[in-house]
Scaffold this active site. Sequence first.
Site, PDB file in Angstrom:
ATOM      1  N   THR A 177       0.833  -1.203   0.000  1.00 47.66           N
ATOM      2  CA  THR A 177       0.000   0.000   0.000  1.00 47.66           C
ATOM      3  C   THR A 177       0.867   1.252   0.000  1.00 47.66           C
ATOM      4  O   THR A 177       0.670   2.166  -0.808  1.00 47.66           O
ATOM      5  CB  THR A 177      -0.909   0.024   1.252  1.00 47.66           C
ATOM      6  OG1 THR A 177      -1.687  -1.163   1.260  1.00 47.66           O
ATOM      7  CG2 THR A 177      -1.816   1.246   1.258  1.00 47.66           C
ATOM      8  N   ALA A 206       1.310  11.908   3.021  1.00 43.93           N
ATOM      9  CA  ALA A 206       1.131  11.736   4.464  1.00 43.93           C
ATOM     10  C   ALA A 206       2.205  10.793   4.987  1.00 43.93           C
ATOM     11  O   ALA A 206       2.047   9.583   4.967  1.00 43.93           O
ATOM     12  CB  ALA A 206      -0.265  11.193   4.751  1.00 43.93           C
ATOM     13  N   TYR A 247       6.286  -0.190   8.625  1.00 39.62           N
ATOM     14  CA  TYR A 247       5.488   1.000   8.307  1.00 39.62           C
ATOM     15  C   TYR A 247       6.403   2.220   8.153  1.00 39.62           C
ATOM     16  O   TYR A 247       6.326   2.958   7.166  1.00 39.62           O
ATOM     17  CB  TYR A 247       4.465   1.223   9.428  1.00 39.62           C
ATOM     18  CG  TYR A 247       3.618   2.453   9.270  1.00 39.62           C
ATOM     19  CD1 TYR A 247       2.505   2.442   8.432  1.00 39.62           C
ATOM     20  CD2 TYR A 247       3.916   3.627   9.958  1.00 39.62           C
ATOM     21  CE1 TYR A 247       1.723   3.578   8.283  1.00 39.62           C
ATOM     22  CE2 TYR A 247       3.139   4.752   9.816  1.00 39.62           C
ATOM     23  CZ  TYR A 247       2.050   4.728   8.981  1.00 39.62           C
ATOM     24  OH  TYR A 247       1.279   5.849   8.839  1.00 39.62           O
ATOM     25  N   LYS A 293       7.207   4.471   4.769  1.00 43.40           N
ATOM     26  CA  LYS A 293       6.884   5.908   4.724  1.00 43.40           C
ATOM     27  C   LYS A 293       8.119   6.702   4.287  1.00 43.40           C
ATOM     28  O   LYS A 293       8.025   7.660   3.515  1.00 43.40           O
ATOM     29  CB  LYS A 293       6.393   6.392   6.096  1.00 43.40           C
ATOM     30  CG  LYS A 293       4.969   5.979   6.422  1.00 43.40           C
ATOM     31  CD  LYS A 293       3.980   6.733   5.559  1.00 43.40           C
ATOM     32  CE  LYS A 293       2.564   6.296   5.769  1.00 43.40           C
ATOM     33  NZ  LYS A 293       1.624   6.950   4.840  1.00 43.40           N
TER      34      LYS A 293
END
Length: 186
Positions: free
Chosen positions: A14, A38, A70, A74
């Site tokens: 994702t 984000a 995560y 990012k």
Amino acid sequence: MKKDLDDPKAVMATNMAGTERVFRAIHPDRWNPQVVIASSSEVYGFNTKQSFSETDDVVFRSGGQLRWCYAVTKLADEFLAFAYVRNYSMNIVVARLFNTIGPNQTGEFGMVVPTLIKQAVAGMPLTVYGDGNQTRSFCDVRDTVIALSLLASSPAAKGEIVNVGNNQEISITNLAQLILKQAKSN
Ligand code: UDP
């Protein structure tokens, strides 16, 4: 909805594949909107500083700890963004979001504010972990939205990283007391 660690490969697909597809779709040959990525305060990883500026080090350790999947994806998104800014002059800004709270937030993933509010309203004991002296800075989502909106409409933000959060700290014990007071709960 699943928690991040239940399906790390879904998190990575994702965050990285999804973001890359978005960048490709808005490639400036076709159109060039302002894009806000984000990102997350999680990218600072193990850095133990009390407060962070955008140029502070990100600190990770080797050893295959999926807890950080995560955060590293990012970070990968951020680098991907800057690659598109450099090569295609795209209008991208990276917002590193810190603790955000607000109406309708779910405690499903253990976030402290909705969890303690739910407990207080139900007249249950509040679960303060550890000694409660740990501190956090919570930003109202309505302020976060204003910040993101300003970033999205500011040409000066292009290609920048911006921390988005509140700089006022509260200990978890004081937070619990505040919530008990506001909920008129004992
Ligand atoms: N926390 C707590 N009780 C809870 C949930 C969280 O005392 O029921 C504490 C947690 O140990 C941490 C702080 O509240 O020190 C914030 O936790 P959260 O998971 O909301 O955010 P993060 O740690 O990612 O900033």
